[in-house]
Each structure stands twice: as structure tokens, then as C-alpha cells.
Design a protein around this motif. Structure first.
Motif, PDB file in Angstrom:
ATOM      1  N   VAL A  69      -2.076  -5.690 -11.662  1.00  0.00           N
ATOM      2  CA  VAL A  69      -2.944  -6.854 -11.796  1.00  0.00           C
ATOM      3  C   VAL A  69      -2.644  -7.482 -13.147  1.00  0.00           C
ATOM      4  CG1 VAL A  69      -5.329  -7.681 -11.864  1.00  0.00           C
ATOM      5  CG2 VAL A  69      -4.725  -5.733 -10.399  1.00  0.00           C
ATOM      6  N   SER A  70      -2.380  -8.785 -13.150  1.00  0.00           N
ATOM      7  CA  SER A  70      -2.070  -9.462 -14.411  1.00  0.00           C
ATOM      8  C   SER A  70      -2.823 -10.782 -14.504  1.00  0.00           C
ATOM      9  CB  SER A  70      -0.558  -9.692 -14.541  1.00  0.00           C
ATOM     10  OG  SER A  70      -0.079 -10.466 -13.462  1.00  0.00           O
ATOM     11  N   GLY A  71      -2.909 -11.311 -15.716  1.00  0.00           N
ATOM     12  CA  GLY A  71      -3.569 -12.588 -15.947  1.00  0.00           C
ATOM     13  C   GLY A  71      -4.971 -12.454 -16.494  1.00  0.00           C
ATOM     14  N   GLN A  72      -5.624 -11.334 -16.212  1.00  0.00           N
ATOM     15  CA  GLN A  72      -6.963 -11.066 -16.722  1.00  0.00           C
ATOM     16  C   GLN A  72      -7.250  -9.578 -16.553  1.00  0.00           C
ATOM     17  OE1 GLN A  72     -10.441 -11.882 -13.936  1.00  0.00           O
ATOM     18  NE2 GLN A  72      -9.065 -13.580 -13.384  1.00  0.00           N
ATOM     19  N   LYS A  73      -8.279  -9.116 -17.231  1.00  0.00           N
ATOM     20  CA  LYS A  73      -8.688  -7.717 -17.106  1.00  0.00           C
ATOM     21  C   LYS A  73      -9.648  -7.597 -15.938  1.00  0.00           C
ATOM     22  CE  LYS A  73      -7.794  -6.188 -21.699  1.00  0.00           C
ATOM     23  NZ  LYS A  73      -8.103  -5.191 -22.668  1.00  0.00           N
ATOM     24  N   ALA A  74      -9.117  -7.318 -14.797  1.00  0.00           N
ATOM     25  CA  ALA A  74      -9.907  -7.185 -13.573  1.00  0.00           C
ATOM     26  C   ALA A  74     -10.285  -5.722 -13.376  1.00  0.00           C
ATOM     27  CB  ALA A  74      -9.104  -7.700 -12.387  1.00  0.00           C
ATOM     28  N   LYS A  75     -11.358  -5.493 -12.638  1.00  0.00           N
ATOM     29  CA  LYS A  75     -11.749  -4.136 -12.260  1.00  0.00           C
ATOM     30  C   LYS A  75     -11.212  -3.865 -10.872  1.00  0.00           C
ATOM     31  CE  LYS A  75     -15.858  -3.190 -14.883  1.00  0.00           C
ATOM     32  NZ  LYS A  75     -17.225  -2.684 -14.788  1.00  0.00           N
ATOM     33  N   SER A  76     -10.513  -2.748 -10.726  1.00  0.00           N
ATOM     34  CA  SER A  76      -9.911  -2.410  -9.431  1.00  0.00           C
ATOM     35  C   SER A  76     -10.323  -1.015  -8.999  1.00  0.00           C
ATOM     36  CB  SER A  76      -8.383  -2.470  -9.522  1.00  0.00           C
ATOM     37  OG  SER A  76      -7.957  -3.721  -9.962  1.00  0.00           O
ATOM     38  N   LYS A  77     -10.411  -0.854  -7.690  1.00  0.00           N
ATOM     39  CA  LYS A  77     -10.639   0.462  -7.118  1.00  0.00           C
ATOM     40  C   LYS A  77      -9.893   0.546  -5.794  1.00  0.00           C
ATOM     41  CE  LYS A  77     -15.136  -0.743  -5.088  1.00  0.00           C
ATOM     42  NZ  LYS A  77     -16.554  -0.373  -5.012  1.00  0.00           N
ATOM     43  N   ILE A  78      -9.543   1.779  -5.423  1.00  0.00           N
ATOM     44  CA  ILE A  78      -8.701   2.015  -4.250  1.00  0.00           C
ATOM     45  C   ILE A  78      -9.291   3.168  -3.445  1.00  0.00           C
ATOM     46  CG2 ILE A  78      -6.390   2.716  -3.489  1.00  0.00           C
ATOM     47  CD1 ILE A  78      -5.324   1.599  -6.147  1.00  0.00           C
ATOM     48  N   ARG A  79      -9.168   3.058  -2.121  1.00  0.00           N
ATOM     49  CA  ARG A  79      -9.547   4.189  -1.271  1.00  0.00           C
ATOM     50  C   ARG A  79      -8.594   4.276  -0.087  1.00  0.00           C
ATOM     51  NH1 ARG A  79     -15.254   2.555   1.654  1.00  0.00           N
ATOM     52  NH2 ARG A  79     -14.546   0.609   2.621  1.00  0.00           N
ATOM     53  N   ASN A  80      -8.382   5.489   0.364  1.00  0.00           N
ATOM     54  CA  ASN A  80      -7.538   5.760   1.511  1.00  0.00           C
ATOM     55  C   ASN A  80      -8.280   5.386   2.790  1.00  0.00           C
ATOM     56  OD1 ASN A  80      -5.081   7.038   2.667  1.00  0.00           O
ATOM     57  ND2 ASN A  80      -6.574   8.468   3.529  1.00  0.00           N
ATOM     58  N   LEU A  81      -7.556   4.840   3.749  1.00  0.00           N
ATOM     59  CA  LEU A  81      -8.092   4.586   5.085  1.00  0.00           C
ATOM     60  C   LEU A  81      -7.341   5.494   6.045  1.00  0.00           C
ATOM     61  CD1 LEU A  81      -8.282   0.684   5.027  1.00  0.00           C
ATOM     62  CD2 LEU A  81     -10.140   2.320   4.612  1.00  0.00           C
ATOM     63  N   ASN A  82      -8.071   6.272   6.807  1.00  0.00           N
ATOM     64  CA  ASN A  82      -7.462   7.230   7.725  1.00  0.00           C
ATOM     65  C   ASN A  82      -7.044   6.556   9.023  1.00  0.00           C
ATOM     66  OD1 ASN A  82      -7.860   9.792   6.206  1.00  0.00           O
ATOM     67  ND2 ASN A  82      -9.967   9.059   6.265  1.00  0.00           N
ATOM     68  N   ARG A  83      -6.093   7.165   9.700  1.00  0.00           N
ATOM     69  CA  ARG A  83      -5.579   6.629  10.953  1.00  0.00           C
ATOM     70  C   ARG A  83      -6.634   6.631  12.045  1.00  0.00           C
ATOM     71  NH1 ARG A  83       0.103   9.699  11.911  1.00  0.00           N
ATOM     72  NH2 ARG A  83       0.769   9.673   9.759  1.00  0.00           N
ATOM     73  N   VAL A  84      -6.547   5.619  12.891  1.00  0.00           N
ATOM     74  CA  VAL A  84      -7.433   5.589  14.063  1.00  0.00           C
ATOM     75  C   VAL A  84      -6.644   5.442  15.352  1.00  0.00           C
ATOM     76  CG1 VAL A  84      -9.398   4.654  12.812  1.00  0.00           C
ATOM     77  CG2 VAL A  84      -7.795   3.091  13.910  1.00  0.00           C
ATOM     78  N   TRP A  85      -5.373   5.116  15.281  1.00  0.00           N
ATOM     79  CA  TRP A  85      -4.634   4.761  16.489  1.00  0.00           C
ATOM     80  C   TRP A  85      -3.571   5.756  16.922  1.00  0.00           C
ATOM     81  CZ3 TRP A  85       0.635   3.911  16.022  1.00  0.00           C
ATOM     82  CH2 TRP A  85       1.097   3.728  14.722  1.00  0.00           C
ATOM     83  N   LYS A  86      -3.233   6.736  16.088  1.00  0.00           N
ATOM     84  CA  LYS A  86      -2.226   7.715  16.514  1.00  0.00           C
ATOM     85  C   LYS A  86      -2.492   9.048  15.845  1.00  0.00           C
ATOM     86  CE  LYS A  86       1.310   6.637  13.110  1.00  0.00           C
ATOM     87  NZ  LYS A  86       2.670   6.286  12.866  1.00  0.00           N
ATOM     88  N   LYS A  87      -1.958  10.073  16.428  1.00  0.00           N
ATOM     89  CA  LYS A  87      -2.080  11.411  15.869  1.00  0.00           C
ATOM     90  C   LYS A  87      -0.700  11.932  15.518  1.00  0.00           C
ATOM     91  CE  LYS A  87      -6.247  12.485  18.291  1.00  0.00           C
ATOM     92  NZ  LYS A  87      -7.300  13.118  17.612  1.00  0.00           N
ATOM     93  N   ASP A  88      -0.666  12.856  14.555  1.00  0.00           N
ATOM     94  CA  ASP A  88       0.616  13.465  14.167  1.00  0.00           C
ATOM     95  C   ASP A  88       1.163  14.346  15.253  1.00  0.00           C
ATOM     96  OD1 ASP A  88       0.770  12.253  11.704  1.00  0.00           O
ATOM     97  OD2 ASP A  88      -0.412  13.830  10.729  1.00  0.00           O
TER      98      ASP A  88
END
Length: 173
Positions: free
Chosen positions: A154-173
Motif C-alpha cells: 500500500v502506497s501514497g498514504q498510511k492506510a490500515k490493512s488487515k487480511i484473513r484467509n477464506l476457505n474453499r467451498v467448491w472443491k475438496k483435496d
């Protein structure tokens, strides 16, 4: 009346906990505890994730998602015109299958008069959805990177960021 789109609340059922980004860059794979692409010849364990970036609407900002082979997808916020500009150019991944697939700029006005707005990016192997937290903007983009984008800058300003994993819903291993 305002036309708005909201993400279904059911997304909470496939989402893991949020991880705060310290600073303006992050290895998404590392932050989420996922195996990076190609490590030891294995397939990555990162399939989909959500990034929320809260920005000040009075300053320009660029959010760049990239991968290990220098393919990148960018979202720019332009404060003067209050619009989002998304780039699905030739550097996003495979675009050679049709001469009109690479689009340098797609634009949408940000219909918010708030001082801060949260941009929500939903990313998987071949799609990036960009929404605002209030639902006033939604932009969907097909992309075909060789590997999922697993770096955030992220550039241009000091933004606050957060991330989370999204689990699969359409296929299995």
C-alpha cells in the motif's frame, strides 16, 4: 435511493481470523501461515483471502497485489476525482489469449462523503472483487496470474490493512 451491493454474511462461515498488517507491505502467505507458491516443489496452501484497506479519502492511495513472478494487480484511489481505478493490464498474468482482454483502466466513482472508506478485496486464483465497506462500489475482475497474488503493498498514504484467509467451498483435496 442509493444502489448498493453487500457481501453475504455467510462469508463469515468460511473466513478465518483477521491478521493486522504492520506497515505498508506484507507477505500474505506468511501472514496467513500458508505455504508459498513453489516452495520445495509443492502446491501453495493459499487459495483465497480477503484484504481490507482503510484509507483516508482526502489522499491518493495505491494497493498493489503481486506474486513471485512479478505479475501484479493494482487498485488506485484518486482523491481529486473520488474514484477507483483498477488495472487489468498485461502484467496481471496471462492476457495473450485475446487482444482485448488486457484493460489498462476500469473506473468507478466512490459514492461516499466519509473521511475514511474501507476497500475490501476478495482474491482467489482467478478473480479479484473490489468493494467498499458501505457497498457503494463493487468491481469484479477476472485475472489469470501464474500464481495467486501473495504480496501486498500500500502506497501514497498510511492506510490500515488487515487480511484473513477464506476457505474453499467448491472443491475438496
Amino acid at each position: 435511493r442509493d444502489l448498493k451491493t453487500t457481501i453475504l454474511s455467510e462469508i463469515e462461515g468460511i473466513a478465518d481470523d483477521w491478521h493486522s498488517v504492520k506497515g505498508q507491505t506484507a507477505s500474505i502467505s506468511s501472514l496467513l501461515g500458508a505455504l508459498p507458491m513453489g516452495m520445495n516443489g509443492t502446491k501453495p496452501s493459499l487459495d483465497a483471502y480477503q484484504v481490507n484497506v482503510t484509507i483516508d479519502t482526502s489522499a491518493d492511495c495505491e494497493i498493489k497485489l503481486s506474486n513471485s513472478v512479478e505479475q501484479a494487480y493494482t487498485v488506485k484511489y484518486l482523491a481529486a476525482t473520488r474514484e477507483l481505478v483498477i488495472n487489468r493490464g498485461a502484467k496481471t498474468g496471462n492476457t495473450g489469449f485475446h487482444p482485448n482482454f488486457a484493460i489498462p483502466d476500469m473506473r468507478s466513482s466512490v459514492f461516499s462523503n466519509k473521511e475514511k472508506v474501507t476497500l475490501c478485496l476478495y482474491v482467489d486464483q482467478s478473480n479479484v472483487e473490489v468493494t467498499t465497506d458501505d457497498g457503494s462500489v463493487i468491481m469484479s475482475t477476472l485475472v489469470f496470474p501464474d500464481f495467486i497474488y501473495d504480496q501486498l503493498m500500500v502506497s501514497g498514504q498510511k492506510a490500515k490493512s488487515k487480511i484473513r484467509n477464506l476457505n474453499r467451498v467448491w472443491k475438496k483435496d
